[in-house]
Design an enzyme around this catalytic site. Structure first.
Site, PDB file in Angstrom:
ATOM      1  N   GLU A 193     -16.470   1.982   1.123  1.00  0.00           N
ATOM      2  CA  GLU A 193     -16.041   2.729   2.311  1.00  0.00           C
ATOM      3  C   GLU A 193     -17.036   3.837   2.698  1.00  0.00           C
ATOM      4  OE1 GLU A 193     -12.288   3.741   0.592  1.00  0.00           O
ATOM      5  OE2 GLU A 193     -12.906   5.784   0.100  1.00  0.00           O
ATOM      6  N   HIS A 248       0.828  -1.198   0.000  1.00  0.00           N
ATOM      7  CA  HIS A 248       0.000   0.000   0.000  1.00  0.00           C
ATOM      8  C   HIS A 248       0.865   1.252   0.000  1.00  0.00           C
ATOM      9  CE1 HIS A 248      -2.968   2.933   1.964  1.00  0.00           C
ATOM     10  NE2 HIS A 248      -3.430   2.656   0.765  1.00  0.00           N
ATOM     11  N   HIS A 249       0.554   2.167  -0.902  1.00  0.00           N
ATOM     12  CA  HIS A 249       1.206   3.481  -0.959  1.00  0.00           C
ATOM     13  C   HIS A 249       0.132   4.552  -0.941  1.00  0.00           C
ATOM     14  CE1 HIS A 249       4.861   1.760  -3.426  1.00  0.00           C
ATOM     15  NE2 HIS A 249       4.978   1.510  -2.131  1.00  0.00           N
ATOM     16  N   GLU A 250      -0.127   5.153   0.204  1.00  0.00           N
ATOM     17  CA  GLU A 250      -1.026   6.319   0.231  1.00  0.00           C
ATOM     18  C   GLU A 250      -0.146   7.553   0.083  1.00  0.00           C
ATOM     19  OE1 GLU A 250      -4.501   7.132   0.436  1.00  0.00           O
ATOM     20  OE2 GLU A 250      -3.440   8.973  -0.059  1.00  0.00           O
ATOM     21  N   HIS A 305      -6.411   3.870  -6.018  1.00  0.00           N
ATOM     22  CA  HIS A 305      -7.546   4.605  -5.441  1.00  0.00           C
ATOM     23  C   HIS A 305      -7.344   6.093  -5.669  1.00  0.00           C
ATOM     24  CE1 HIS A 305     -10.003   1.614  -3.040  1.00  0.00           C
ATOM     25  NE2 HIS A 305      -9.306   0.954  -3.949  1.00  0.00           N
ATOM     26  N   GLU A 306      -8.438   6.829  -5.734  1.00  0.00           N
ATOM     27  CA  GLU A 306      -8.425   8.226  -6.186  1.00  0.00           C
ATOM     28  C   GLU A 306      -7.622   8.307  -7.493  1.00  0.00           C
ATOM     29  OE1 GLU A 306      -7.033   7.630  -2.943  1.00  0.00           O
ATOM     30  OE2 GLU A 306      -9.079   7.462  -2.241  1.00  0.00           O
ATOM     31  N   GLU A 353     -10.395   2.696  -8.112  1.00  0.00           N
ATOM     32  CA  GLU A 353     -11.613   3.182  -7.453  1.00  0.00           C
ATOM     33  C   GLU A 353     -12.230   4.213  -8.403  1.00  0.00           C
ATOM     34  OE1 GLU A 353     -10.963   5.744  -4.185  1.00  0.00           O
ATOM     35  OE2 GLU A 353     -12.345   4.672  -2.874  1.00  0.00           O
TER      36      GLU A 353
END
Ligand code: NOJ
Length: 667
Positions: free
Chosen positions: A468, A373-375, A443-444, A462
């Site tokens: 969510e 995961h990379h936010e 995502h985004e 996403e």
């Protein structure tokens, strides 16, 4: 199997005029494109089955110092026909036919002599066209300040859309209105004519351009509106360069629109020579806990991403045969307001209670993959500075799939999520991930324009309100019926990481629930989403205890595949109901997902999609007695019957309900 490319009738015609008229039909002649150049101004119109769909509409681009929409001489036209079939390494449809008639127009601007070509491809089920600026003396670096392309619709069609230029990217409920009520809209922009034809305006192969939104000019005239850079430029480029394809997809039914592969066809073939490392599968995660608020991304006693908890989830994941475990919050930078931490995330340093090597090794011993995961919180420079090391780390420990995230409204002090700056960033990360043999779940994201054909490691994304929102949205979550709109809007170019698999629909684990957050449909509906909303990486999102508390539902989730040979949509009405059937790529089995909005429905379905001569055991997971999304969402009934291609089945769906069926070939 790749069929040979058949390209016939290539022809060239010198024109050298400012006036021209031409007609080009699709292979079966159902779609017809007319091109008119009058006094150097190019226009197109388009009809289907003898009816005009797009009235004469302008074409062209405006550069900061030259208008390439008029004053053009048409030097040359070239026409050709193509009919080929290509195979997706994974997907909702294995073999896709790419069959079109093409016309390419070569223009020169009078006076200043810049050259621009426009290429049209006319398909039996729609149209694509793009602009191209070849290498040339009179044009090197340029800035596009406006796109002139119009889509002049002939009527005030019903449409489903989300507004462009809003905060929160694409994460909005879809509006249903007539075209006349639109201001600006993102694409895919879905329409239905009063005669029942379904249309979608979108774009294909968006890799180095501003994304196209739709602006309403009144009188059903829609215009391409490019998302600007922060100084107002729309596109910065140097020749040779080309725009994405502008696309109009047609479906005689809503289901036909969903299985229209025109956008994918307009993308380039795969650049990954050997895609054998790319896999599909189902995944669990240290994820729903954080959305419910029972664990935290940041450090402390409720930290979710610990070695211990990851191993527990890996045990659960191995027990049920799923592919991997997503772990969010393992890396430093989440403490405090993480959505604003764009400059402090590390993508290589773990929190002390998470041993990445150990969990990856433990997973491997069980046949379960750690999913990375990379936010970024839209800290693009912080991310780009570390991404090579970050992918190196993941590759070294054996991570094959990474979820990236871009929470935040503006990027790098004022760039939109969907302007050229971010389009380039998303494309660069997909390429970099491919170099490391890493699959992406973004995502985004930037909207999907089919680049998974070119980069098949771009698995899923996403780009809409996902599951969510049910956990924390102040409006209580995605309303009943939302999932009957999604497949025909955001889902049209697929895949969508909606993250199904919440079994505790009323969120009994959520510590505080002031907004009555919950999942607004029945459990059978939730199960059906595994077929209705396609994703090659499909989440099983609830906490293990909630999943194991409903063994019948879990049985379905374990059985349903994530890679398909074919997809059909026997019946669907946007915003009302959808029945989708897909054939597994590796067996003779078929799977059905049926969902309805707040209205209960019984649909009689003939099973002629099944293979002739095979008997199937159909195991139905359907709404149980008295099931109702609002008051009684949990009753689930499992029933098995024997059927074949000549049978009919009555699909009974409760209010807000659904049905999931496995058709297992028995002989
Ligand atoms: C938003 C994403 O949609 C969600 O899945 C993720 O958990 C959070 N950002 C944190 O990255």
């Amino acid at each position: 199997m790749m069929l040979p490319l058949v390209t016939t009738c290539t022809s060239k015609q010198r024109i050298g005029e400012m006036n021209y008229g031409g007609l080009i039909e699709s292979p079966n002649k159902k779609s017809a494109l007319t091109i008119e150049v009058e006094e150097g101004k190019p226009m197109y119109h388009f009809s289907y089955d003898g009816k005009v769909l797009i009235a004469p509409s302008r074409l062209g681009m405006i550069f900061n110092d030259v208008d390439l929409s008029e004053g053009l001489t048409l030097d040359l036209i070239k026409t050709s026909e193509t009919d080929t079939t290509w195979t997706q390494p994974w997907g909702e449809q294995k073999d896709i036919r790419n069959n079109y008639s093409e016309i390419k127009l070569f223009f020169t601007k009078n006076g200043s002599s810049e050259k621009m070509n426009i290429i049209f491809r006319v398909f039996d089920d729609g149209l694509g066209f793009r602009y191209e600026w070849p290498r040339q003396k009179n044009l090197q670096n340029f800035v596009i300040t406006d796109e002139v392309t119009e889509f002049n619709m002939v009527d005030d069609h019903t449409s489903w859309w989300i507004g462009a230029y809003q905060m929160n990217r694409y994460e909005h409920l879809f509006n249903k209105s007539r075209i006349s009520e639109i201001d600006t809209a993102h694409t895919p922009f879905t329409m239905k004519t009063d005669e029942g034809l379904h249309l979608s305006i979108h774009e294909a192969a968006l890799t180095d351009f501003a994304s196209m939104t739709i602006a309403n000019n009144g009188n059903n005239s829609l215009e391409a509106d490019l998302v600007p850079w922060k100084n107002g430029d729309k596109v910065r480029a140097s020749a040779p360069h080309r725009s994405p394809w502008r696309t109009i997809s047609i479906g005689e039914t809503a289901g036909d629109l969903m299985t229209n592969y025109l956008v994918l066809n307009l993308n380039e073939p795969s650049k990954i020579k050997d895609p054998s490392w790319i896999k599909t599968g189902k995944y669990t995660g240290i994820w729903w806990d954080m959305h419910l608020g029972t664990k935290t991304w940041g450090s402390g006693e409720d930290h979710g991403a610990t070695t211990e908890y990851t191993k527990e989830l890996m045990d659960f994941t191995a027990k049920h045969g799923f592919y991997g475990v997503l772990v969010e919050g393992w890396n430093t930078g989440w403490d405090g307001d993480w959505a604003a931490n764009s400059d402090i995330f590390s993508f290589t340093e773990s929190y002390p209670d998470f041993d990445i090597e150990e969990v990856a090794r433990y997973g491997d011993s069980l046949g379960v993959k750690l999913i990375g995961h990379h936010e970024t919180s839209t800290g693009i420079s912080n991310y780009e500075a570390q991404v090579d090391d970050a992918f190196d780390l993941y590759e070294r420990v054996g991570v094959e799939a990474v979820k990236t995230g871009y929470v935040g409204d503006f990027v790098e002090g004022g760039e939109w999520h969907h302007g050229q700056f971010m389009v380039q960033h998303y494309r660069d990360i997909v390429k970099k991930a491919a170099e490391h043999k890493i699959m992406l779940n973004v995502h985004e994201p930037i909207k999907d324009t089919g680049i998974r054909r070119t980069w098949p490691n771009m698995m899923t994304r996403e780009g809409a309100r996902g599951q969510e929102y049910n956990a924390w949205s102040v409006d209580g979550g995605n309303p009943v019926g939302y999932t009957t709109v999604v497949p025909f809007t955001r889902g049209l170019v697929s895949p969508f990481d909606y993250t199904p698999g919440v079994f505790d629909l009323l969120l009994s684990d959520k510590p505080e629930n002031q907004n009555n957050n919950r999942v607004h449909h029945t459990i059978a509906h939730e199960l059906a989403l595994y077929v209705v909303i396609y994703s090659p990486l499909q989440m099983v999102s609830d906490l293990p205890k909630n999943l194991e508390a409903r063994p019948t539902a879990l049985e379905w989730v374990k059985a349903v595949p994530t890679d398909w040979e074919t997809t059909k949509v026997p019946v669907a009405e946007i915003g009302e109901f959808a029945v989708v059937v897909r054939k597994d790529r590796n067996t003779e089995n078929w799977y059905l997902g049926g969902i309805t909005n707040e209205k209960a429905r019984n649909a009689e379905l003939d099973l002629s999609f099944l293979a002739e001569g095979i008997t199937y055991e159909a195991t139905m997971y359907r709404d149980g007695e008295e099931a109702n999304w609002l008051t009684n969402p949990y009753p689930l009934e499992k029933k098995t019957v024997t059927v074949d291609a000549n049978s009919t089945l009555v699909l009974e769906m409760a209010a807000g309900g659904g049905i999931a069926i496995e058709f297992k070939a028995v002989n």
